[in-house]
Design a protein around this motif. Structure first.
Motif, PDB file in Angstrom:
ATOM      1  N   ILE A 306      -6.916   8.236  10.465  1.00  0.00           N
ATOM      2  CA  ILE A 306      -5.484   8.008  10.193  1.00  0.00           C
ATOM      3  C   ILE A 306      -4.683   9.307  10.284  1.00  0.00           C
ATOM      4  O   ILE A 306      -4.786  10.026  11.265  1.00  0.00           O
ATOM      5  CB  ILE A 306      -5.262   7.243   8.862  1.00  0.00           C
ATOM      6  CG1 ILE A 306      -5.951   7.913   7.663  1.00  0.00           C
ATOM      7  CG2 ILE A 306      -5.749   5.828   9.025  1.00  0.00           C
ATOM      8  CD1 ILE A 306      -5.651   7.243   6.320  1.00  0.00           C
ATOM      9  N   GLY A 307      -3.891   9.634   9.260  1.00  0.00           N
ATOM     10  CA  GLY A 307      -3.083  10.840   9.279  1.00  0.00           C
ATOM     11  C   GLY A 307      -2.508  11.083   7.900  1.00  0.00           C
ATOM     12  O   GLY A 307      -2.484  10.187   7.044  1.00  0.00           O
ATOM     13  N   SER A 308      -2.039  12.290   7.660  1.00  0.00           N
ATOM     14  CA  SER A 308      -1.453  12.636   6.378  1.00  0.00           C
ATOM     15  C   SER A 308      -0.032  12.084   6.290  1.00  0.00           C
ATOM     16  O   SER A 308       0.567  11.697   7.308  1.00  0.00           O
ATOM     17  CB  SER A 308      -1.415  14.153   6.228  1.00  0.00           C
ATOM     18  OG  SER A 308      -0.497  14.713   7.163  1.00  0.00           O
ATOM     19  N   PRO A 309       0.557  12.040   5.093  1.00  0.00           N
ATOM     20  CA  PRO A 309       1.960  11.624   4.991  1.00  0.00           C
ATOM     21  C   PRO A 309       2.881  12.452   5.884  1.00  0.00           C
ATOM     22  O   PRO A 309       3.804  11.908   6.504  1.00  0.00           O
ATOM     23  CB  PRO A 309       2.276  11.828   3.501  1.00  0.00           C
ATOM     24  CG  PRO A 309       0.964  11.624   2.819  1.00  0.00           C
ATOM     25  CD  PRO A 309      -0.052  12.222   3.754  1.00  0.00           C
ATOM     26  N   LYS A 310       2.635  13.754   5.976  1.00  0.00           N
ATOM     27  CA  LYS A 310       3.467  14.612   6.820  1.00  0.00           C
ATOM     28  C   LYS A 310       3.338  14.217   8.286  1.00  0.00           C
ATOM     29  O   LYS A 310       4.331  14.182   9.028  1.00  0.00           O
ATOM     30  CB  LYS A 310       3.082  16.074   6.636  1.00  0.00           C
ATOM     31  CG  LYS A 310       3.952  17.041   7.431  1.00  0.00           C
ATOM     32  CD  LYS A 310       3.564  18.491   7.151  1.00  0.00           C
ATOM     33  CE  LYS A 310       4.440  19.460   7.962  1.00  0.00           C
ATOM     34  NZ  LYS A 310       4.071  20.876   7.703  1.00  0.00           N
ATOM     35  N   GLU A 311       2.117  13.909   8.720  1.00  0.00           N
ATOM     36  CA  GLU A 311       1.906  13.503  10.107  1.00  0.00           C
ATOM     37  C   GLU A 311       2.544  12.151  10.395  1.00  0.00           C
ATOM     38  O   GLU A 311       3.090  11.935  11.486  1.00  0.00           O
ATOM     39  CB  GLU A 311       0.407  13.458  10.412  1.00  0.00           C
ATOM     40  CG  GLU A 311      -0.238  14.834  10.503  1.00  0.00           C
ATOM     41  CD  GLU A 311      -1.744  14.758  10.642  1.00  0.00           C
ATOM     42  OE1 GLU A 311      -2.306  15.463  11.502  1.00  0.00           O
ATOM     43  OE2 GLU A 311      -2.377  13.996   9.869  1.00  0.00           O
ATOM     44  N   ILE A 312       2.492  11.240   9.433  1.00  0.00           N
ATOM     45  CA  ILE A 312       3.138   9.938   9.616  1.00  0.00           C
ATOM     46  C   ILE A 312       4.648  10.114   9.740  1.00  0.00           C
ATOM     47  O   ILE A 312       5.297   9.495  10.596  1.00  0.00           O
ATOM     48  CB  ILE A 312       2.793   8.990   8.455  1.00  0.00           C
ATOM     49  CG1 ILE A 312       1.290   8.695   8.442  1.00  0.00           C
ATOM     50  CG2 ILE A 312       3.581   7.690   8.578  1.00  0.00           C
ATOM     51  CD1 ILE A 312       0.829   7.893   7.240  1.00  0.00           C
ATOM     52  N   GLU A 313       5.207  10.981   8.909  1.00  0.00           N
ATOM     53  CA  GLU A 313       6.638  11.261   9.007  1.00  0.00           C
ATOM     54  C   GLU A 313       6.992  11.848  10.368  1.00  0.00           C
ATOM     55  O   GLU A 313       7.991  11.455  10.989  1.00  0.00           O
ATOM     56  CB  GLU A 313       7.049  12.231   7.898  1.00  0.00           C
ATOM     57  CG  GLU A 313       8.533  12.528   7.861  1.00  0.00           C
ATOM     58  CD  GLU A 313       8.909  13.462   6.726  1.00  0.00           C
ATOM     59  OE1 GLU A 313      10.087  13.453   6.331  1.00  0.00           O
ATOM     60  OE2 GLU A 313       8.029  14.202   6.247  1.00  0.00           O
ATOM     61  N   GLU A 314       6.170  12.772  10.850  1.00  0.00           N
ATOM     62  CA  GLU A 314       6.396  13.367  12.169  1.00  0.00           C
ATOM     63  C   GLU A 314       6.332  12.303  13.259  1.00  0.00           C
ATOM     64  O   GLU A 314       7.157  12.291  14.177  1.00  0.00           O
ATOM     65  CB  GLU A 314       5.352  14.449  12.440  1.00  0.00           C
ATOM     66  CG  GLU A 314       5.494  15.104  13.805  1.00  0.00           C
ATOM     67  CD  GLU A 314       4.360  16.071  14.126  1.00  0.00           C
ATOM     68  OE1 GLU A 314       4.366  16.653  15.233  1.00  0.00           O
ATOM     69  OE2 GLU A 314       3.455  16.238  13.281  1.00  0.00           O
ATOM     70  N   MET A 315       5.356  11.401  13.168  1.00  0.00           N
ATOM     71  CA  MET A 315       5.219  10.339  14.160  1.00  0.00           C
ATOM     72  C   MET A 315       6.449   9.432  14.177  1.00  0.00           C
ATOM     73  O   MET A 315       6.958   9.075  15.250  1.00  0.00           O
ATOM     74  CB  MET A 315       3.975   9.505  13.855  1.00  0.00           C
ATOM     75  CG  MET A 315       3.835   8.250  14.715  1.00  0.00           C
ATOM     76  SD  MET A 315       2.711   7.032  13.986  1.00  0.00           S
ATOM     77  CE  MET A 315       3.581   6.584  12.476  1.00  0.00           C
TER      78      MET A 315
END
Length: 364
Positions: A306-315
């Protein structure tokens, strides 16, 4: 607005739930903490993980369970600590993770890799909190989660489009970004399902020189090209595909979850120092590979979760900027049972999204 003491959702009581035997009923969420928010669910994507979990495919599932971890909705209750990040009325999304230890002495959490936390990872469903309560997901009217793992949805992204990005999208966006997908790179995406179609969309939007979709049959070629694929390989129909496309790719992201995938053939497609990243999770082991498949070209085989919250926000910001729209099919939340069956039968084109009847304006 106050939330009810008990939530309602589609609950599975044994492994037959994966065959469309979910029951709509009340369940008690975990006790509310000051770090928590309650979300009125408007949309929830249907993920392959839901099916694996419902049938106890990856190990024993804690029943009863309400699955769903591609959740979008509006905050209707926010604890005092949660209000530093989110307010009542915010439109947010929640993916596959509800909690990690978040301690300063945790190597993963302190460096923005919460999804790899080994001390306190709790899944959005089928996860056990420290107080003994089990997490319940988004095939429901409400969901309760710690605010740290809820992300605001950009206005430009519709709720129905954002929902499958919360797991399906980030599962491929994160390894593409981490492993250098972009101009000058040739990228292959194995599997053209819910995850794989995101892989093609994101790889193209990232500006990769060539995007190659790889699937067993040729029946999805037109779709793949419409998503942005430059080439298409059908491994069960194209003769000597491994030889024809040998040493042509810098990066392969594999989204399939079949234990009999032609892994050695995929590795032949890599250029010197190429990378193969597995994100699909078979219920059995991956096929064996020869050491020389790695040694001869200096290839690397890895995985991504998956991804971190920061990475999800970036996506999500990237999707808003590039106008990325997943290929989805919306169905009413009341249709959860037939949708689960259709998902298992491979009928999704390419992600199902369950919609609560009273969701209102999907952009708000």
């Amino acid at each position: 607005m106050t939330t009810p003491e008990n939530f309602q959702g589609w609950v599975g009581h044994d492994s037959s739930a994966a065959k469309g035997n979910l029951r709509w009923e009340s369940f008690k969420p975990k006790p509310f903490q000051e770090t928590d928010i309650d979300i009125k669910v408007s949309h929830c994507g249907v993920c392959g993980t839901d099916i694996h979990t419902l049938r106890s495919g990856w190990g024993p599932t804690h029943y009863p369970i309400c699955v769903g971890h591609e959740i979008v909705g509006h905050v209707v209750r926010a604890g005092e600590s949660a209000q530093t990040r989110l307010q009542v009325g915010d439109r947010v999304g929640v993916g596959a993770q509800a909690l990690s230890c978040l301690r300063d002495d945790c190597e993963e959490c302190s460096s923005g890799m919460e999804q790899h936390c080994g001390k306190g990872f709790v899944g959005t469903y089928n996860g056990k909190y420290a107080d003994g309560y089990w997490s319940m997901g988004g095939y429901a009217n409400y969901v309760r989660v710690p605010a740290h793992f809820a992300i605001k949805i950009p206005h430009a992204v519709k709720s129905a489009d954002a929902a499958p990005m919360m797991c399906g999208g980030i599962t491929v966006f994160a390894p593409l970004k981490k492993n250098g997908a972009g101009p000058g790179k040739r990228v292959g995406i194995v599997g053209l399902g819910g995850l794989g179609h995101f892989g093609v969309l994101f790889a193209k939007a990232l500006g990769c020189d060539r995007v190659i979709a790889i699937s067993r049959r040729r029946n999805k070629e037109e779709d793949a090209r419409n998503m942005g694929a430059d080439e298409y390989i059908a491994t069960s129909e194209d003769e000597k595909w491994e030889k024809k496309h040998s040493r042509s790719l810098d990066l392969i992201v594999s989204t399939v979850s079949s234990p009999d995938m032609p892994l050695s053939g995929y590795l032949r497609l890599l250029r010197t120092n190429g990378q193969f990243i597995q994100v699909g999770a078979p219920e059995d082991s991956l096929p064996a590979i020869s050491a020389f498949a790695l040694i001869a070209k200096g290839c690397k085989v890895g995985g991504s979760q998956i991804g971190s919250p920061k990475e999800i926000e970036e996506m999500l910001m990237f999707a808003a900027e590039k106008g990325i729209k997943p290929w989805i099919q919306e169905r009413g939340m009341k249709q959860a049972n037939p949708t689960v069956v259709d998902m298992e039968d491979g009928k999704a084109r390419y992600r199902y999204v369950l919609v609560n009847d009273d969701h209102g304006d999907s952009r708000l």
